[in-house]
Scaffold this active site. Sequence first.
Site, mmCIF file in Angstrom:
data_model
loop_
_atom_site.group_PDB
_atom_site.id
_atom_site.type_symbol
_atom_site.label_atom_id
_atom_site.label_comp_id
_atom_site.label_asym_id
_atom_site.label_seq_id
_atom_site.Cartn_x
_atom_site.Cartn_y
_atom_site.Cartn_z
ATOM 1 N N SER A 63 0.834 -1.197 0.000
ATOM 2 C CA SER A 63 0.000 0.000 0.000
ATOM 3 C C SER A 63 0.875 1.256 0.000
ATOM 4 O O SER A 63 1.687 1.437 -0.897
ATOM 5 C CB SER A 63 -0.966 -0.056 1.193
ATOM 6 O OG SER A 63 -1.972 0.912 1.063
ATOM 7 N N ASP B 231 -9.806 -4.251 -5.037
ATOM 8 C CA ASP B 231 -9.117 -3.158 -4.358
ATOM 9 C C ASP B 231 -9.227 -1.895 -5.205
ATOM 10 O O ASP B 231 -8.933 -1.916 -6.406
ATOM 11 C CB ASP B 231 -7.645 -3.555 -4.184
ATOM 12 C CG ASP B 231 -6.819 -2.519 -3.457
ATOM 13 O OD1 ASP B 231 -7.342 -1.451 -3.094
ATOM 14 O OD2 ASP B 231 -5.622 -2.796 -3.243
ATOM 15 N N HIS C 136 -8.185 -4.925 -0.619
ATOM 16 C CA HIS C 136 -7.013 -4.237 -0.105
ATOM 17 C C HIS C 136 -6.729 -4.695 1.320
ATOM 18 O O HIS C 136 -7.634 -4.892 2.126
ATOM 19 C CB HIS C 136 -7.264 -2.723 -0.115
ATOM 20 C CG HIS C 136 -6.038 -1.921 0.181
ATOM 21 N ND1 HIS C 136 -5.042 -1.739 -0.744
ATOM 22 C CD2 HIS C 136 -5.638 -1.263 1.294
ATOM 23 C CE1 HIS C 136 -4.083 -0.995 -0.214
ATOM 24 N NE2 HIS C 136 -4.422 -0.697 1.023
#
Length: 300
Positions: free
Chosen positions: A146, A235, A265
Amino acid sequence: MALHPQARRAIENAAGEVPVTDPAFDIAAARAQARAGVRDQPRLPLAEVREVDAGGVPARLYLPAQYDAVVLHAHGGGFVLNDVEVHDAAVRRFARLAGVAVLSVDYRRPPEHRFPAAPDDLSAALAWLGEQPELAGLPVFAHGDSAGGNLALVTALRHPGRFAGVVLIYPFLDPSAGFDSYRTAADGFDPTEAAWYWQQYAATPADLTDPDLAPLLSPHLGTLPPTLVTTAEHDPLRDEGEHLAHLLAEAGVEVVGTRYVGQIHGFWRHTDVFDAAEPMMAQVAGWIRLQVARRESPER
């Protein structure tokens, strides 16, 4: 593909959480809650786990019994949340699985420390790695999930030729949230929430187009070493990660992109929740092992 049932349950369980955009959202409380949430996670033993000062940056060095490469790890959390302790169980598991030393960097977080504090800390930690006799001469890989994927990518772009490979797990790359997956993904992370994270991170509006913050804009993507990009089907960040993989391929970089169908995610480090988490960790470990083997036997 529809949401995997495990992903669907994870979204349902998160439905009552206060969104970051709510005036009632408390950053300090969210950080404390994340640390409390991992307190009881099993921690796999390693030969040594050491708290270090990595060039003025707090970090945690993980050393399995045998290792022949080093991974510089940047944790996710929108730049704002999570820390080395939140990622501890996952990093231990990964270090053992891949047979690598891992330096997990506790970089400075916004809003207390805005851009470019975090990438500067990764650069300082990388320089520190090069000064450690026990790690000297070993290939170094950049790794992050991320927002950590953003930092891993930026660090590799800042230091061309320094890394043997880059691993980006559903990286957070586009401050404009301009890709379709923000509007079509089943995960509840929407453009408004994404914008909140970027607003905490950027010191000025001009920073949002700085390649050190928005690396999709970098003119130097072709300098990257072999790169692995993994994304999750549902995601909101899926498209920007896959767009990066296409840009790298066009720039002549050796790149592999993998989409995990049915997933959302954040699944990477939750091996107790998602069946796909440990296999993805094993894919990353296998990819790193391949890069190390190639360096040791170039004829392969």
